[in-house]
Write an enzyme that holds these catalytic residues in place. Structure first.
Site, PDB file in Angstrom:
ATOM      1  N   ASP A  79       6.696   4.803  -6.899  1.00  0.00           N
ATOM      2  CA  ASP A  79       7.021   5.587  -5.702  1.00  0.00           C
ATOM      3  C   ASP A  79       7.837   6.842  -6.037  1.00  0.00           C
ATOM      4  O   ASP A  79       8.926   7.058  -5.490  1.00  0.00           O
ATOM      5  CB  ASP A  79       7.799   4.743  -4.690  1.00  0.00           C
TER       6      ASP A  79
ATOM      7  N   GLU B 236       0.403   2.422   4.106  1.00  0.00           N
ATOM      8  CA  GLU B 236       1.841   2.641   3.978  1.00  0.00           C
ATOM      9  C   GLU B 236       2.104   3.972   3.273  1.00  0.00           C
ATOM     10  O   GLU B 236       1.196   4.752   3.021  1.00  0.00           O
ATOM     11  CB  GLU B 236       2.489   1.493   3.200  1.00  0.00           C
TER      12      GLU B 236
END
Length: 320
Positions: free
Chosen positions: A39, A207
């Site tokens: 991420d 997401e």
């Protein structure tokens, strides 16, 4: 910077066509050093690039050239006390860095895998450097009785100067709230929870939203399917667009992202497995897609991916 010489003379429409099939997706740009990440979010400061990522009080890496990356500690030296209520291991996720009004902002999530007992926090800094961040507390939270999940935050400042925070994972997908620019927290008196994207099929695996403005549209990039499973990961990046930051977002075919729509931007190809957890960064040579993937040639180790992001004649993004 990378691989541009072999692309000279190739039109943007042709590049977009090549990128529309998984076998033609480009490899990540060349990076070296400490590049095992999840991420990633990155920004360019006066002293070079700073990248933050999931785990380790938000792991930090620095680079002077966007190629060689070195570990540089973490955003936080010690965990804020409120983290423990959402993560027994004080393990923050999915940071989002930006700079506005002379200060750096870092939104991030604290949760545990598979739970929507989650919170989004905010930290601020005058330099953006590791160890310089001051935590500002919780911006938004969800509980196990909520129908959405407060993780994977992303800040958008729209063309009118309004601030928005998109976030979400599984449950009912991607949500958005309006923020107060003076505090970076939820705008008082505005309780609207906008719904941007979801999947019609359980577990509604969408997401990691990241929204950017390009031309007359806002583009919602999101990660779909299964993350964090090494070579079994099925993560991929898709996009839709809207003329309003709050949607509705539709893909290239016109399908709503509230009904499973999304045009592929980057998928598994070759040794690059399950790319996602993406952010978009604007640099001197263009827009960048910054993401992680699982290296099929290295036992599924998660690694940093960086590609230039182009825009075709119809205004849709592609990687090269």
């Amino acid at each position: 910077m990378r691989r541009l010489s072999r692309l000279i003379g190739t039109t943007s429409a042709a590049l977009a066509l090549l990128a529309s099939t998984a076998f033609a997706y480009p490899d990540p740009g060349h990076v070296t050093g400490d590049v095992v990440v999840h991420d990633p979010t990155m920004i360019r400061t006066s002293t070079g690039y700073v990248l933050y990522s999931t785990h380790g009080y938000l792991e930090a890496r620095t680079s002077t050239d966007r190629i060689a990356f070195s570990r540089a500690g973490s955003a936080f030296r010690t965990p804020p006390s409120w983290w423990r209520a959402y993560s027994s291991g004080n393990d923050p996720w999915a940071p989002d860095i930006s700079q506005h009004g002379g200060r750096y902002l870092l939104y991030y999530a604290v949760s545990s895998f598979g739970s929507n007992h989650s919170a989004i926090g905010l930290a601020t800094s005058s330099t953006g450097q590791p160890g310089s961040w001051t935590d500002q507390g919780v911006v938004y939270s969800t509980t196990t009785s909520s129908d959405h999940n407060a993780i994977d935050p992303n800040l958008l400042v729209d063309s009118s100067g309004r601030w928005w925070l998109s976030f979400g994972s599984h449950w009912t997908g991607i949500r958005m709230i309006r923020l107060d620019p003076s505090t970076g927290k939820r705008l008082p008196g505005d309780g609207t929870l906008h719904h941007l994207a979801t999947r019609p099929d359980a577990p509604r695996a969408v997401e990691a939203p990241h929204i950017v403005r390009h031309g007359d549209h806002y583009y919602l990039f999101a990660s779909y399917d299964r993350c964090c499973a090494g070579t079994s990961s099925t993560y991929k990046v898709k996009v839709g667009r809207s003329t309003s930051p709050t949607g509705p977002y539709t893909d290239r075919s016109g399908r709503s992202m509230l009904n499973g729509g999304g045009t592929p931007v980057l998928e598994t190809h070759g040794r690059v497995i399950g790319p996602g957890g993406q952010s978009i960064m604007r640099d001197v040579d263009g827009d960048l897609l910054v993401y992680h993937y699982y290296d099929g040639a290295d036992n599924g180790t998660p690694k940093l991916g960086i590609n230039l992001l182009g825009w075709d004649s119809d205004g849709w993004p592609y990687v090269y």
